[in-house]
Design a protein around this motif. Structure first.
Motif, PDB file in Angstrom:
ATOM      1  N   THR A  91       0.805  -1.222   0.000  1.00 33.35           N
ATOM      2  CA  THR A  91       0.000   0.000   0.000  1.00 33.35           C
ATOM      3  C   THR A  91       0.841   1.276   0.000  1.00 33.35           C
ATOM      4  OG1 THR A  91      -0.147  -0.033   2.414  1.00 33.35           O
ATOM      5  CG2 THR A  91      -1.938  -1.095   1.173  1.00 33.35           C
ATOM      6  N   ASP A  92       2.126   1.176   0.321  1.00 36.98           N
ATOM      7  CA  ASP A  92       2.982   2.355   0.190  1.00 36.98           C
ATOM      8  C   ASP A  92       3.124   2.635  -1.305  1.00 36.98           C
ATOM      9  OD1 ASP A  92       6.035   3.129  -0.473  1.00 36.98           O
ATOM     10  OD2 ASP A  92       5.417   4.101   1.384  1.00 36.98           O
ATOM     11  N   LEU A  93       2.918   3.881  -1.712  1.00 33.71           N
ATOM     12  CA  LEU A  93       2.845   4.196  -3.138  1.00 33.71           C
ATOM     13  C   LEU A  93       4.061   3.691  -3.915  1.00 33.71           C
ATOM     14  CD1 LEU A  93       1.514   5.588  -5.550  1.00 33.71           C
ATOM     15  CD2 LEU A  93       2.689   7.679  -4.883  1.00 33.71           C
ATOM     16  N   GLY A  94       5.250   4.023  -3.400  1.00 32.00           N
ATOM     17  CA  GLY A  94       6.465   3.600  -4.091  1.00 32.00           C
ATOM     18  C   GLY A  94       6.567   2.084  -4.191  1.00 32.00           C
ATOM     19  N   GLU A  95       6.218   1.404  -3.085  1.00 31.35           N
ATOM     20  CA  GLU A  95       6.306  -0.052  -3.069  1.00 31.35           C
ATOM     21  C   GLU A  95       5.269  -0.661  -4.013  1.00 31.35           C
ATOM     22  OE1 GLU A  95       7.909  -2.391  -0.734  1.00 31.35           O
ATOM     23  OE2 GLU A  95       9.198  -0.890   0.206  1.00 31.35           O
ATOM     24  N   TRP A  96       4.067  -0.060  -4.086  1.00 32.17           N
ATOM     25  CA  TRP A  96       3.024  -0.597  -4.945  1.00 32.17           C
ATOM     26  C   TRP A  96       3.429  -0.476  -6.413  1.00 32.17           C
ATOM     27  CZ3 TRP A  96      -1.018   2.000  -8.005  1.00 32.17           C
ATOM     28  CH2 TRP A  96      -1.953   1.091  -8.533  1.00 32.17           C
ATOM     29  N   ILE A  97       3.995   0.671  -6.766  1.00 27.98           N
ATOM     30  CA  ILE A  97       4.432   0.874  -8.146  1.00 27.98           C
ATOM     31  C   ILE A  97       5.462  -0.192  -8.524  1.00 27.98           C
ATOM     32  CG2 ILE A  97       5.762   2.409  -9.658  1.00 27.98           C
ATOM     33  CD1 ILE A  97       4.441   4.760  -8.104  1.00 27.98           C
ATOM     34  N   LEU A  98       6.416  -0.442  -7.616  1.00 28.52           N
ATOM     35  CA  LEU A  98       7.435  -1.449  -7.907  1.00 28.52           C
ATOM     36  C   LEU A  98       6.837  -2.850  -7.945  1.00 28.52           C
ATOM     37  CD1 LEU A  98      10.368  -0.108  -5.712  1.00 28.52           C
ATOM     38  CD2 LEU A  98      10.120   0.056  -8.185  1.00 28.52           C
ATOM     39  N   GLN A  99       5.843  -3.076  -7.063  1.00 28.68           N
ATOM     40  CA  GLN A  99       5.237  -4.403  -7.029  1.00 28.68           C
ATOM     41  C   GLN A  99       4.579  -4.725  -8.363  1.00 28.68           C
ATOM     42  OE1 GLN A  99       1.817  -5.035  -4.385  1.00 28.68           O
ATOM     43  NE2 GLN A  99       2.505  -7.112  -4.010  1.00 28.68           N
ATOM     44  N   ILE A 100       3.805  -3.747  -8.883  1.00 28.55           N
ATOM     45  CA  ILE A 100       3.137  -4.050 -10.149  1.00 28.55           C
ATOM     46  C   ILE A 100       4.127  -4.094 -11.314  1.00 28.55           C
ATOM     47  CG2 ILE A 100       0.869  -3.241  -9.408  1.00 28.55           C
ATOM     48  CD1 ILE A 100       1.264  -0.666 -10.769  1.00 28.55           C
ATOM     49  N   ALA A 101       5.328  -3.503 -11.112  1.00 30.66           N
ATOM     50  CA  ALA A 101       6.357  -3.583 -12.151  1.00 30.66           C
ATOM     51  C   ALA A 101       7.205  -4.841 -11.994  1.00 30.66           C
ATOM     52  CB  ALA A 101       7.253  -2.349 -12.087  1.00 30.66           C
ATOM     53  N   GLY A 102       6.988  -5.584 -10.920  1.00 25.93           N
ATOM     54  CA  GLY A 102       7.776  -6.793 -10.672  1.00 25.93           C
ATOM     55  C   GLY A 102       9.187  -6.493 -10.207  1.00 25.93           C
ATOM     56  N   GLU A 103       9.382  -5.332  -9.590  1.00 24.34           N
ATOM     57  CA  GLU A 103      10.731  -4.971  -9.134  1.00 24.34           C
ATOM     58  C   GLU A 103      10.808  -4.903  -7.621  1.00 24.34           C
ATOM     59  OE1 GLU A 103      12.830  -1.629 -10.645  1.00 24.34           O
ATOM     60  OE2 GLU A 103      11.673  -1.629 -12.503  1.00 24.34           O
ATOM     61  N   HIS A 104      12.034  -4.648  -7.142  1.00 24.52           N
ATOM     62  CA  HIS A 104      12.247  -4.496  -5.708  1.00 24.52           C
ATOM     63  C   HIS A 104      12.715  -3.081  -5.371  1.00 24.52           C
ATOM     64  CE1 HIS A 104      11.519  -8.574  -4.488  1.00 24.52           C
ATOM     65  NE2 HIS A 104      12.200  -8.997  -5.525  1.00 24.52           N
ATOM     66  N   PRO A 105      12.477  -2.637  -4.127  1.00 29.88           N
ATOM     67  CA  PRO A 105      12.877  -1.281  -3.750  1.00 29.88           C
ATOM     68  C   PRO A 105      14.394  -1.076  -3.799  1.00 29.88           C
ATOM     69  CG  PRO A 105      11.963  -2.480  -1.863  1.00 29.88           C
ATOM     70  CD  PRO A 105      11.777  -3.345  -3.056  1.00 29.88           C
ATOM     71  N   SER A 106      14.807   0.170  -4.055  1.00 26.61           N
ATOM     72  CA  SER A 106      16.236   0.467  -4.070  1.00 26.61           C
ATOM     73  C   SER A 106      16.623   1.379  -2.906  1.00 26.61           C
ATOM     74  CB  SER A 106      16.630   1.145  -5.385  1.00 26.61           C
ATOM     75  OG  SER A 106      16.132   2.478  -5.419  1.00 26.61           O
ATOM     76  N   HIS A 107      15.645   1.675  -2.039  1.00 25.03           N
ATOM     77  CA  HIS A 107      15.917   2.546  -0.885  1.00 25.03           C
ATOM     78  C   HIS A 107      14.889   2.196   0.177  1.00 25.03           C
ATOM     79  CE1 HIS A 107      16.302   6.215   1.530  1.00 25.03           C
ATOM     80  NE2 HIS A 107      17.421   6.463   0.889  1.00 25.03           N
ATOM     81  N   MET A 108      15.281   2.294   1.450  1.00 20.75           N
ATOM     82  CA  MET A 108      14.377   1.871   2.528  1.00 20.75           C
ATOM     83  C   MET A 108      13.226   2.845   2.751  1.00 20.75           C
ATOM     84  SD  MET A 108      16.571   0.058   5.449  1.00 20.75           S
ATOM     85  CE  MET A 108      17.871   1.220   5.801  1.00 20.75           C
ATOM     86  N   VAL A 109      13.468   4.130   2.446  1.00 19.28           N
ATOM     87  CA  VAL A 109      12.446   5.133   2.734  1.00 19.28           C
ATOM     88  C   VAL A 109      11.775   5.630   1.454  1.00 19.28           C
ATOM     89  CG1 VAL A 109      12.097   7.443   3.706  1.00 19.28           C
ATOM     90  CG2 VAL A 109      13.608   5.837   4.837  1.00 19.28           C
ATOM     91  N   MET A 110      12.527   5.744   0.393  1.00 21.59           N
ATOM     92  CA  MET A 110      11.990   6.128  -0.918  1.00 21.59           C
ATOM     93  C   MET A 110      12.237   4.995  -1.900  1.00 21.59           C
ATOM     94  SD  MET A 110      13.588   9.870  -0.829  1.00 21.59           S
ATOM     95  CE  MET A 110      15.077   8.937  -0.528  1.00 21.59           C
ATOM     96  N   PRO A 111      11.388   3.984  -1.851  1.00 18.47           N
ATOM     97  CA  PRO A 111      11.670   2.747  -2.586  1.00 18.47           C
ATOM     98  C   PRO A 111      11.831   2.920  -4.093  1.00 18.47           C
ATOM     99  CG  PRO A 111       9.507   2.681  -1.499  1.00 18.47           C
ATOM    100  CD  PRO A 111      10.107   3.966  -1.134  1.00 18.47           C
ATOM    101  N   ALA A 112      11.117   3.922  -4.673  1.00 21.92           N
ATOM    102  CA  ALA A 112      11.141   4.064  -6.137  1.00 21.92           C
ATOM    103  C   ALA A 112      11.973   5.261  -6.579  1.00 21.92           C
ATOM    104  CB  ALA A 112       9.709   4.192  -6.661  1.00 21.92           C
ATOM    105  N   ILE A 113      12.977   5.614  -5.772  1.00 19.00           N
ATOM    106  CA  ILE A 113      13.756   6.807  -6.097  1.00 19.00           C
ATOM    107  C   ILE A 113      14.533   6.654  -7.403  1.00 19.00           C
ATOM    108  CG2 ILE A 113      15.812   6.157  -4.757  1.00 19.00           C
ATOM    109  CD1 ILE A 113      15.962   9.194  -4.007  1.00 19.00           C
TER     110      ILE A 113
END
Lengths: 157, 711
Positions: B129-151
């Motif tokens: 539900t975190d916006l950055g995490e959701w965007i990555l989830q639907i893209a099939g990717e993983h976060p690159s930062h603990m606080v700003m996952p889609a930076i």
């Protein structure tokens, strides 16, 4: 000349894009819309409404405390309806008695301990409307919860 | 190692990542500084660190206190030994409630154990539900930062991802619209989900309460709408009381995003009323994860890493991280803490390559709000993985056989200084482009090896100094000895003028830092013992001086550490360590007055190992002496990218960091850059010369000798 606690609260609250108003109990009673959710013990005003997926327009909720150094309001949200109203309203309006504004975050320590000694409790610190900067660090307000927040500081409470 | 190098190179060529991280680094420093105004950061982080040092027994006590309080309130508490154990328990709870959808708020612990993968294999549908995490989830990717996952993503990339997912056309410049789409979809999921899963930022034992911290409010909704709430947390989240919890809540957002406080801090105790639950109360589960934590709580050094509060500032401040991002600089956890936690939770094998990405600048140790000496732990882990997985054989030979053998090493360099003659450039001090240097490593003009080494020069010209009462031992180190003897000569001249006699060790011996930094602890120890035999008697010397702060740090920290098992050697190195100073520190201590002789515009680069190693920067001193002729350098104390052999092993990262330093130097329009580290000089001067930029780079010692006069 150090600003008063109220001034400090308003400064910090405004910094997170909240609208802040100072008013009396009487003035408050005149403003409140009769059809919105309301939970304001200080003027004995309670209005429960149905809350579903699409949320509600406005919610008028009295806070337990305000913290001046961060512009935070402290809300006992153990009641599920109150919690839903505060998280699913498009516009969250907090009623904050002036006498309940404290200066420091740490002042709330005792309150947290007391409330959580009970069997269950859900205490919310709220500092502004829901926000994110997850897309290219551009700040957007209104992600999941309220898109707008106002604080009515009641100066004779 | 090849695919590791490939992934580094691909990130170095990622323009979106480069710009996003570079812009963030600048704004982050400003907002963090603003948020910390009026706070005694050093004191606060020391307090937080002290208060969270638990013995394993005390940790058990805290856990049981939490558990009792939680269970009395009707919640269930489960102790998961492994990640799989936790995943299984959580799956069972979800299946018991027949839920298809699960909403999750951001939890690094759930990433650590790859919870989503497990749930999906069981035909469950976890939705971030975190916006950055959701965007990555639907893209099939993983976060690159603990606080700003889609930076690491640009708005175009996000628009494309959302477009593919929703089937709608999305304007890449309308970020508001993208956020509204997420709001719409996620609101739906909150109401479809039968279970909400969150982590916890703290778990307060005194009443059995957890706190979650978000800006989006997604943890609030995840814990309000669904009738079941599962909390996944590591034991390290346990704190005694609300005072400590508030300390963490206070410092976390200031360090993470430069905010005074996060938008939502939610304190949850027990089972709140839940109309969606047939019992009328929410069903709550606390899943405490071990996955190695309980063992590491017993380790005197590694248990420090468990104090991490997940602020991400050690990534935000890390120059190599800024160049390559979290998909390379980490495994699941990223940044400096990521290198450590990968070794602890995911295994030394997964960590051995990424540990090498640490340049040793110590910015992370100085910024960590939990007071963890991150770089110190990374350094230890490098030695551990070096011993286990082996060190580059060429390096191993050089560090274990050549460098410790003074005769061999000096002869090798003497020979090289002879054979380099045809390669020397017109200025007589630097080399022309080396024919065999690969292009991607050729980003600096390198200094020529000195034709006369420092110790030789000392014996020829400086043996007969006046017999001043005050004596210091000057430890030259390899850079001064073999490349920059004139820096050492300047030091002697300055100190003689100030009435101080200068001794040096009998034979030049490397300080051991290059070996240790490469992971070769054994060679480091050998060479340190060799050094101690010729450092004289500390009683005879007022101070031990260095012109290279890395050598200084080696003498102050590594010498005592690597002789800890031998009381005599340890006492000697501790006594020497206490008296070790850089030239700038000595001049300040002695209250030596300096006056400026000319009008040159000067700026100062702060070497990492001066400020964060020896604990001193010459910036204030220079500003006082030079007045209006001094121009402060933006990001003066950010690494220049040298890092010793790092600049060869990871030339792309090193030169990228150097580019930023040079950009800042140009902005000052200074004629001279003063610094007090020969390594920094090699790097910065080398880079400026390569680009044909006229700015001079000079060591503090030579600057004082040429440009200042001693009163």
């Amino acid at each position: 000349m150090p600003s008063s606690i109220v001034d400090q609260f308003i400064e910090k609250s405004a910094a997170v894009n909240n609208e802040n108003y100072l008013m009396s109990k009487n003035e408050l009673t005149k403003i409140i819309k009769p059809d919105s959710y309301a939970n304001i013990p200080a003027i004995n005003l309670y209005k429960d409404i149905q809350i579903e997926k699409n949320g509600i327009n406005k919610a008028f909720i009295q806070a337990d405390y305000g913290i001046a150094e961060t512009g935070t309001i402290v809300l006992n949200s153990t009641s599920e309806k109150l919690r839903m109203a505060s998280s699913l309203s498009e516009h969250l309006i907090i009623i904050l008695p002036e006498s309940s504004i404290v200066e420091k975050l740490y002042t709330i320590e005792k309150y947290l301990r007391e409330k959580t000694k009970q069997t269950n409790s859900y205490i919310a610190f709220i500092t502004g409307a829901s926000r994110t900067a997850d897309i290219e660090r551009v700040l957007t307000i209104g992600v999941h919860g309220p898109v707008k927040m106002s604080v009515f500081i009641i100066n004779d409470l | 190692m090849n695919s590791f190098k490939d992934s580094i190179n691909s990130k170095l060529n990622d323009e979106v990542l480069y710009n996003n991280l570079k812009n963030f680094a600048t704004s982050y420093k400003k907002s963090r500084s603003a948020a910390l105004t009026g706070l005694d950061f050093e004191n606060l982080r020391m307090e937080i660190n002290n208060r969270r040092t638990y013995s394993p027994d005390y940790l058990e006590t805290l856990f049981h206190r939490f558990k009792n309080n939680a269970e009395k309130a009707g919640a269930k508490v489960y102790r998961a030994k492994t990640g799989t154990d936790a995943c299984r328990y959580i799956t069972e709870v979800c299946k018991t409630h027949n839920t298809e959808y699960i909403v999750k708020s951001k939890s690094m612990t759930s990433e650590e154990i790859r919870l989503n993968d497990f749930l999906e294999k069981e035909n469950l549908k976890p939705v971030e539900t975190d916006l950055g995490e959701w965007i990555l989830q639907i893209a099939g990717e993983h976060p690159s930062h603990m606080v700003m996952p889609a930076i690491h993503k640009s708005r175009e990339q996000v628009a494309e991802i959302l477009s593919k997912f929703t089937g709608r056309k999305i304007d890449k410049d309308n970020i508001d619209e993208m956020v509204k789409i997420a709001r719409e979809y996620l609101r739906d999921y909150y109401f479809k989900a039968g279970v909400g899963i969150t982590g916890a930022n703290v778990a307060v034992a005194e009443t059995g309460t957890i706190a979650t911290v978000t800006n989006e409010g997604n943890a609030r909704l995840s814990t309000t709408i669904p009738p079941v709430h599962i909390v996944l947390l590591g034991y390290e989240k346990l704190v005694e009381d609300f005072k400590t919890a508030l300390d963490i809540i206070n410092i976390l957002p200031k360090s993470a995003t430069g905010q005074d406080i996060s938008t939502y801090v939610t304190w949850i105790k027990g089972c709140s009323p839940s109309a969606n639950n047939p019992t009328g109360d929410k069903e709550v589960h606390y899943v405490f994860l071990d996955n190695g934590r309980l063992a590491f709580f017993q380790h005197p050094e590694f248990r420090e890493a468990l104090k991490c509060i997940r602020c991400g500032s050690c990534a935000n401040i890390c120059p190599p991280y800024e160049m390559v991002g979290g998909h390379v600089f980490g495994h699941i956890y990223i940044g400096a803490i990521g290198l450590i936690l990968t070794a602890l939770y995911h295994g030394e094998d997964k960590a051995k390559d990424i540990l090498k990405l640490c340049i040793g600048c110590k910015a992370c140790s100085s910024i960590c709000p939990a007071g963890i000496d991150l770089q110190g732990i990374i350094s230890k882990l490098k030695v551990i993985t070096g011993e286990r997985y082996g060190i580059n054989p060429v390096k191993k030979t050089i560090h274990s056989t050549i460098i410790p053998n003074t005769g061999v090493f000096s002869t090798a360099l003497k020979t090289a200084s002879f054979f380099q003659k045809p390669l020397i450039a017109a200025d007589g001090k630097h080399l022309k482009t080396l024919p065999f240097m690969p292009e991607n490593k050729d980003f600096r003009t390198l200094p020529a090896i000195a034709s006369d080494f420092f110790t030789e020069k000392f014996k020829k010209h400086y043996k007969k100094q006046p017999d001043f009462e005050k004596k210091v031992l000057f430890y030259p180190g390899c850079a001064v000895e073999y490349f920059y003897p004139e820096m050492g000569e300047a030091l002697i001249k300055i100190l003689n003028k100030a009435g101080v006699k200068v001794d040096i060790p009998k034979k030049p011996v490397c300080c051991g830092l290059p070996a240790i930094a490469s992971g070769d602890g054994k060679s480091g120890k050998k060479i340190i013992e060799k050094n101690l035999k010729q450092m004289g008697n500390p009683e005879d010397y007022d101070s031990y001086l260095v012109l290279c702060p890395s050598c200084g740090m080696a003498v102050k920290e590594e010498f005592p550490e690597y002789t800890a098992d031998k009381p005599d050697s340890y006492k000697l190195s501790a006594d020497i360590a206490q008296k070790t100073l850089s030239l700038g520190m000595f001049l300040k201590k002695e209250n030596i007055s300096l006056n400026v002789k000319n009008n040159a515009k000067v700026t100062y680069h702060t070497p990492c190992h001066q400020k964060r190693g020896l604990g001193f920067s010459a910036e204030d001193m220079l500003e006082e002496i030079l007045g209006n002729n001094f121009v402060p350098l933006e990001d003066s104390d950010v690494c220049c990218g040298f890092g010793g052999t790092y600049s060869i092993d990871f030339a792309g990262i090193s030169s990228g960091i150097l580019d930023k330093k040079i950009e800042n130097i140009r902005k000052t329009e200074a004629e001279i850059v003063v610094t007090d580290c020969p390594g920094c000089i090699m790097q910065i001067e080398g880079g400026l010369l390569k680009r044909g930029i006229n700015t001079k780079v000079i060591h503090l010692s030579e600057f004082i000798e040429n440009n200042l006069e001693i009163m």
